[in-house]
Design a protein around this motif. Structure first.
Motif, PDB file in Angstrom:
ATOM      1  N   PHE A 149       1.163  -1.173  -0.127  1.00 31.84           N
ATOM      2  CA  PHE A 149       0.095  -0.329   0.023  1.00 31.84           C
ATOM      3  C   PHE A 149       0.874   1.123  -0.664  1.00 31.84           C
ATOM      4  O   PHE A 149       1.000   2.443  -1.053  1.00 31.84           O
ATOM      5  N   PHE A 150       1.635   1.493   0.402  1.00 30.31           N
ATOM      6  CA  PHE A 150       2.442   2.192   0.673  1.00 30.31           C
ATOM      7  C   PHE A 150       3.648   2.558  -0.264  1.00 30.31           C
ATOM      8  O   PHE A 150       3.678   4.451  -1.084  1.00 30.31           O
ATOM      9  N   LYS A 151       4.025   1.872  -0.951  1.00 27.44           N
ATOM     10  CA  LYS A 151       4.587   2.067  -2.601  1.00 27.44           C
ATOM     11  C   LYS A 151       3.367   2.522  -3.206  1.00 27.44           C
ATOM     12  O   LYS A 151       3.585   3.516  -4.656  1.00 27.44           O
ATOM     13  N   THR A 164       7.306  12.991  -0.941  1.00 25.10           N
ATOM     14  CA  THR A 164       6.272  12.031   0.023  1.00 25.10           C
ATOM     15  C   THR A 164       7.639  12.291   1.676  1.00 25.10           C
ATOM     16  O   THR A 164       8.572  12.567   1.591  1.00 25.10           O
ATOM     17  N   ALA A 165       6.287  11.835   2.631  1.00 23.99           N
ATOM     18  CA  ALA A 165       7.546  12.023   4.279  1.00 23.99           C
ATOM     19  C   ALA A 165       6.915  11.337   4.400  1.00 23.99           C
ATOM     20  O   ALA A 165       5.635  10.630   4.962  1.00 23.99           O
ATOM     21  N   ALA A 166       7.473  10.776   5.860  1.00 20.90           N
ATOM     22  CA  ALA A 166       7.241   9.266   6.423  1.00 20.90           C
ATOM     23  C   ALA A 166       7.469   9.376   7.869  1.00 20.90           C
ATOM     24  O   ALA A 166       8.390  10.151   8.791  1.00 20.90           O
ATOM     25  N   PHE A 167       7.723   8.196   9.323  1.00 25.21           N
ATOM     26  CA  PHE A 167       7.848   8.665  10.555  1.00 25.21           C
ATOM     27  C   PHE A 167       8.108   7.409  10.471  1.00 25.21           C
ATOM     28  O   PHE A 167       7.974   6.120  10.050  1.00 25.21           O
ATOM     29  N   VAL A 168       9.456   7.008  11.172  1.00 31.22           N
ATOM     30  CA  VAL A 168      10.460   6.372  11.634  1.00 31.22           C
ATOM     31  C   VAL A 168      10.162   5.691  13.425  1.00 31.22           C
ATOM     32  O   VAL A 168       9.800   7.400  14.187  1.00 31.22           O
ATOM     33  N   PRO A 169      10.341   5.446  13.930  1.00 31.44           N
ATOM     34  CA  PRO A 169      10.188   4.923  15.681  1.00 31.44           C
ATOM     35  C   PRO A 169      11.345   5.286  16.112  1.00 31.44           C
ATOM     36  O   PRO A 169      12.135   5.002  15.337  1.00 31.44           O
ATOM     37  N   SER A 170      11.300   5.365  17.486  1.00 31.46           N
ATOM     38  CA  SER A 170      12.310   5.640  17.932  1.00 31.46           C
ATOM     39  C   SER A 170      12.602   4.659  19.040  1.00 31.46           C
ATOM     40  O   SER A 170      11.513   3.934  19.572  1.00 31.46           O
ATOM     41  N   THR A 203      15.125   1.418  -0.020  1.00 32.20           N
ATOM     42  CA  THR A 203      14.019   1.036  -0.300  1.00 32.20           C
ATOM     43  C   THR A 203      13.087   2.150  -0.959  1.00 32.20           C
ATOM     44  O   THR A 203      12.256   1.223  -2.157  1.00 32.20           O
ATOM     45  N   TYR A 204      12.337   3.115  -0.414  1.00 34.31           N
ATOM     46  CA  TYR A 204      11.081   3.050  -0.493  1.00 34.31           C
ATOM     47  C   TYR A 204      11.160   4.769  -1.733  1.00 34.31           C
ATOM     48  O   TYR A 204       9.952   5.349  -2.192  1.00 34.31           O
ATOM     49  N   CYS A 205      12.859   5.256  -1.270  1.00 34.01           N
ATOM     50  CA  CYS A 205      12.593   6.632  -2.060  1.00 34.01           C
ATOM     51  C   CYS A 205      11.762   7.787  -1.328  1.00 34.01           C
ATOM     52  O   CYS A 205      11.241   8.823  -2.316  1.00 34.01           O
TER      53      CYS A 205
END
Length: 353
Positions: A149-151, A164-170, A203-205
């Motif tokens: 879905f993300f791709k 595009t922008a996204a979040f990663v966890p700490s 991977t997702y650019c």
């Protein structure tokens, strides 16, 4: 671009670490419609927080809804943003497509990449002075986005000319109330910030990444900074004592490396400067193992590899170290031809100072 999520309820703790982790000034993301944060001091506290960040050169991106105006006693979201030194608004619930397009004509906006209809996104994009699509983060386990879905969503938004922008966890300070991390992708839950960040970029650019939980470890911040400045991918590793000289060494991943492992181009030449590699610790090569071919492998002696899947033991191959499990996703994100640096990894280094 990498930035931190900053929250009013945690700001006094976060600001002690924020500047020390930012070798270059970065964007910060904050949310101005978290209902559980609102108390008697909320309005004045948020104003002080934004003023502090602005004075120190941070670009503020604020997540807002129609409730934001109500809480702050404002009627115009753009004028409110200017008062608060907000550089861009991430438009969440409560604003129509036309209202969002009108806001976008007056200042930079981020739309909700995870939920926006692409036809609506096109309408907003045509009128926007500057627009980016920022995905949600997902506190509850099992609810974050899947890769397919993300791709698809990112490809559709890119076709409209959007970054595009996204979040990663700490992995050191997960945010409450669930403390399960705040990733965009479910596959990143429980993964080290640096590994998830690299995966997002390679991977997702994705064009921009934020740590959803806030501050990350100094170790991960160092890895991210080097990547952003030079493109070198740091590989956290624990080497056996005889191979500690490999810490900080930079190698190139061979352009013809297979999918199952990373072959390091300069390693055989590097090994020839020392003693012959005798057989030792010819153990099972589990995913994340760092290996060196010993003298039984003839002309291949000295070649260093990082394995991406399990291989059986081989009397011609020594296991000399391993990549910690929470960084294993990194191995799948490293492209052939890229330079990597082995980083010394200890439990003590993966905490905030």
């Amino acid at each position: 671009m990498f930035g931190y999520a900053i929250y009013y309820s945690q700001f006094e703790r976060q600001k002690k670490l924020l500047e020390s982790l930012c070798l270059n000034k970065r964007s910060v993301f904050t949310s101005l419609h978290i209902s559980e944060e609102v108390d008697a001091a909320y309005v004045s506290g948020v104003k002080d927080m934004c003023a502090y960040l602005h004075e120190r050169g941070f670009e503020i991106i604020a997540d807002v809804s129609n409730k934001t105006l109500e809480v702050f006693g404002e009627s115009d979201i753009v004028l409110f943003a200017k008062k608060m030194h907000i550089a861009a608004l991430r438009i969440d619930c409560g604003f129509s497509v036309q209202e969002t397009a009108s806001i976008a004509e007056r200042m930079p906006v981020y739309i909700n990449a995870s939920t926006v209809d692409c036809n609506d996104a096109a309408i907003i994009a045509k009128r926007a002075v500057s627009i980016c699509a920022l995905h949600n983060f997902y506190p509850r386990p099992e609810t974050a986005l899947d890769a397919a879905f993300f791709k698809r969503k990112n490809v559709a938004l890119a076709a409209l000319g959007m970054q595009t922008a996204a979040f990663v966890p700490s992995d050191i300070q997960p945010r409450g109330p669930l403390y399960e991390g705040l990733p965009t992708l479910e596959a990143h839950r429980g993964v080290a910030t640096w590994a998830a960040f690299c995966d997002m970029c390679e991977t997702y650019c994705v064009d921009a990444v934020f740590s959803g939980d806030g501050i990350v470890s100094q170790f991960d911040a160092l890895c991210i900074d080097e990547y952003c400045s030079s493109g070198i991918i740091s590989v956290p590793v624990r080497f056996d004592a005889p191979f500690s000289h490999l810490y900080d060494a930079v190698f190139t991943v061979r352009s013809d490396s297979p999918a199952s492992l990373l072959r390091l181009a300069e390693s055989r030449e590097y090994a020839q400067q020392g003693k012959p590699v005798a057989p030792q610790n010819c153990a099972l090569r589990a995913r994340g193992a760092v290996t060196i071919d010993n003298e039984n492998y003839k002309r291949y002696s000295g070649e260093i590899q990082i394995v991406k899947k399990d291989f059986p033991s081989d009397s011609r191959v020594n296991v000399i170290g391993h990549v910690p499990k929470k960084y294993a996703l990194l191995l799948d994100a490293i492209p052939n031809g890229r330079k990597i640096r082995f980083r010394k990894m200890t439990d003590e280094e993966n905490i905030c100072a």
